[in-house]
Design an enzyme around this catalytic site. Structure first.
Site, PDB file in Angstrom:
ATOM      1  N   ASN A  25       4.408  27.963   0.666  1.00 48.51           N
ATOM      2  CA  ASN A  25       5.840  28.017   0.622  1.00 48.51           C
ATOM      3  C   ASN A  25       6.365  28.683  -0.301  1.00 48.51           C
ATOM      4  OD1 ASN A  25       8.502  27.347   0.378  1.00 48.51           O
ATOM      5  ND2 ASN A  25       8.278  25.158  -0.060  1.00 48.51           N
ATOM      6  N   TRP A  26       6.673  30.040  -0.248  1.00 44.66           N
ATOM      7  CA  TRP A  26       7.004  30.882  -1.304  1.00 44.66           C
ATOM      8  C   TRP A  26       8.255  30.700  -1.990  1.00 44.66           C
ATOM      9  CZ3 TRP A  26       5.549  36.497   0.567  1.00 44.66           C
ATOM     10  CH2 TRP A  26       4.205  36.521   1.039  1.00 44.66           C
ATOM     11  N   LYS A  27       9.022  29.766  -1.293  1.00 41.47           N
ATOM     12  CA  LYS A  27      10.516  29.335  -2.120  1.00 41.47           C
ATOM     13  C   LYS A  27      11.093  30.559  -2.205  1.00 41.47           C
ATOM     14  CE  LYS A  27       8.060  25.050  -3.548  1.00 41.47           C
ATOM     15  NZ  LYS A  27       7.880  23.894  -4.674  1.00 41.47           N
ATOM     16  N   HIS A  80      12.334  19.617   3.192  1.00 41.44           N
ATOM     17  CA  HIS A  80      11.633  20.002   1.812  1.00 41.44           C
ATOM     18  C   HIS A  80      12.472  19.188   0.695  1.00 41.44           C
ATOM     19  CE1 HIS A  80       9.953  21.735  -1.837  1.00 41.44           C
ATOM     20  NE2 HIS A  80       8.978  21.864  -1.082  1.00 41.44           N
ATOM     21  N   GLU A 126      13.405  19.816  -2.181  1.00 36.79           N
ATOM     22  CA  GLU A 126      14.359  20.916  -2.837  1.00 36.79           C
ATOM     23  C   GLU A 126      15.541  21.099  -2.109  1.00 36.79           C
ATOM     24  OE1 GLU A 126      11.570  23.935  -3.603  1.00 36.79           O
ATOM     25  OE2 GLU A 126      10.726  22.674  -5.033  1.00 36.79           O
ATOM     26  N   GLU A 179       4.598  14.965   0.514  1.00 38.03           N
ATOM     27  CA  GLU A 179       4.865  15.697  -0.630  1.00 38.03           C
ATOM     28  C   GLU A 179       5.428  14.696  -1.641  1.00 38.03           C
ATOM     29  OE1 GLU A 179       4.802  20.143  -0.380  1.00 38.03           O
ATOM     30  OE2 GLU A 179       6.887  19.716  -0.121  1.00 38.03           O
ATOM     31  N   GLY A 211       5.466  21.054  -8.265  1.00 34.94           N
ATOM     32  CA  GLY A 211       5.766  21.887  -9.268  1.00 34.94           C
ATOM     33  C   GLY A 211       5.461  21.332 -10.835  1.00 34.94           C
ATOM     34  N   SER A 229       1.286  20.398  -6.240  1.00 36.79           N
ATOM     35  CA  SER A 229       0.354  21.054  -7.162  1.00 36.79           C
ATOM     36  C   SER A 229      -0.988  20.958  -6.395  1.00 36.79           C
ATOM     37  CB  SER A 229       0.438  20.157  -8.493  1.00 36.79           C
ATOM     38  OG  SER A 229       1.874  20.142  -8.799  1.00 36.79           O
TER      39      SER A 229
HETATM   40  P1  PGA Z   1       3.998  23.245  -5.466  1.00 36.45           P
HETATM   41  O1  PGA Z   1       4.833  23.185  -4.505  1.00 36.45           O
HETATM   42  O2  PGA Z   1       2.284  23.405  -4.873  1.00 36.45           O
HETATM   43  O3  PGA Z   1       4.390  24.253  -6.460  1.00 36.45           O
HETATM   44  O4  PGA Z   1       3.800  21.721  -6.374  1.00 36.45           O
HETATM   45  C1  PGA Z   1       4.575  22.456  -3.355  1.00 36.45           C
HETATM   46  C2  PGA Z   1       5.705  22.235  -2.293  1.00 36.45           C
HETATM   47  O5  PGA Z   1       6.910  22.256  -2.837  1.00 36.45           O
HETATM   48  O6  PGA Z   1       5.840  22.661  -0.917  1.00 36.45           O
END
Ligand code: PGA
Length: 258
Positions: free
Chosen positions: A9-11, A95, A97, A167, A173, A213
């Site tokens: 997931n490149w966000k 997600h 976010e 998650e 993150g 992470s």
């Molecule tokens: P991260 O993000 O690996 O940077 O913790 C995971 C995600 O949000 O899918």
């Protein structure tokens, strides 16, 4: 047997040139007959060039969001048909976010999941508790709410291509991954919930990724848990070396399970 599935997931990261280079490097190392499923989900404007960069490889294209309505007057949104049209195989929905920053509700997420499933677009549905919820002992309740609301009114045979990503919000993150035991416990809970709701066949077949992470140095341990079927990777998916090391770990675990 559930195939291992590693998704990046490149966000809201990369640019056109850097993203294309990253995708090429990943595609070069993942042949079409790879033993694991691999997906990259770049930002929306780069879907087409990234799709071209991975063509013919074992890397599939995914999107990070979609809108549930058919084409029409929805300024700024992207339909599921449009994502399929540019070659997406999956869309990441729910997600944390998007839940927290963009204020998406379980109801909206459910509409998106239902529309994607109806259109034959694969879904990675993200669920997970916050640190307060974990500390308050409500992790399972939160997962149950997100699953039952997110999958509301879906038929068992409609969820065959569905992937759940567990998650924990506190691990995203932050560099603080769930322990393998914490991940396994949550995954086992999700699988038993799926079995109760959709039947044991669906429960046994549904892939559940861990996200939060995931890095090359913790991937093997997390992926080695019996109910962990892959990873949804954020930060470590932005470098070919670290993403491919996680893919490699998944490959090894997958081979050992067969
Ligand atoms: P991260 O993000 O690996 O940077 O913790 C995971 C995600 O949000 O899918």
């Amino acid at each position: 047997m559930r195939r291992m599935f590693v998704a990046g997931n490149w966000k809201m990261n990369t640019d056109r040139a850097g993203g294309t280079e990253l995708a090429r490097a990943i595609a070069k190392a993942v042949p079409a007959d790879a033993a694991v499923d691999v997906l990259v989900a770049p930002p929306l404007p780069y879907l087409l060039p990234i799709g071209e960069a991975i063509a013919g490889s074992g890397v599939a294209l995914g999107a990070q969001n979609a809108y549930f309505e058919p084409p029409g007057a929805f300024t700024g949104e992207t339909s599921i048909g449009m994502l399929k049209d540019v070659g997406c195989r999956y869309v990441i929905l729910g997600h944390s976010e998007r839940r927290q920053v963009l204020r998406e509700t379980d109801e909206t997420i459910n509409k998106k999941v239902a529309a994607a499933v109806a259109a034959g677009l694969g879904v990675i549905l993200c669920v997970g508790e916050t640190l307060d919820e974990r500390d308050g002992g409500t992790t399972e309740k939160v997962l149950e709410t997100q699953l039952s609301a997110g999958l509301k009114s879906l038929a068992a045979d409609a969820v065959s291509d569905l992937v759940i990503a567990y998650e924990p919000v506190w691990a995203i993150g932050t560099g603080r991954n769930a322990t393998p035991e914490q991940a396994q416990a949550a995954h086992a809970f999700i699988r038993s919930w799926l079995s109760n709701r959709f039947g044991p066949t669906v429960g046994a077949a549904t892939r559940i990724q861990y996200g939060g992470s995931v890095k090359p140095d913790n991937a093997a341990q997390l992926l080695g848990q019996p109910d962990v079927d892959g990873a949804l990777v954020g930060g470590a998916s932005l470098k070919a070396d670290s993403f491919l090391a996680i893919v490699q770990a998944a490959q090894q675990v997958g081979a050992a399970r067969r």
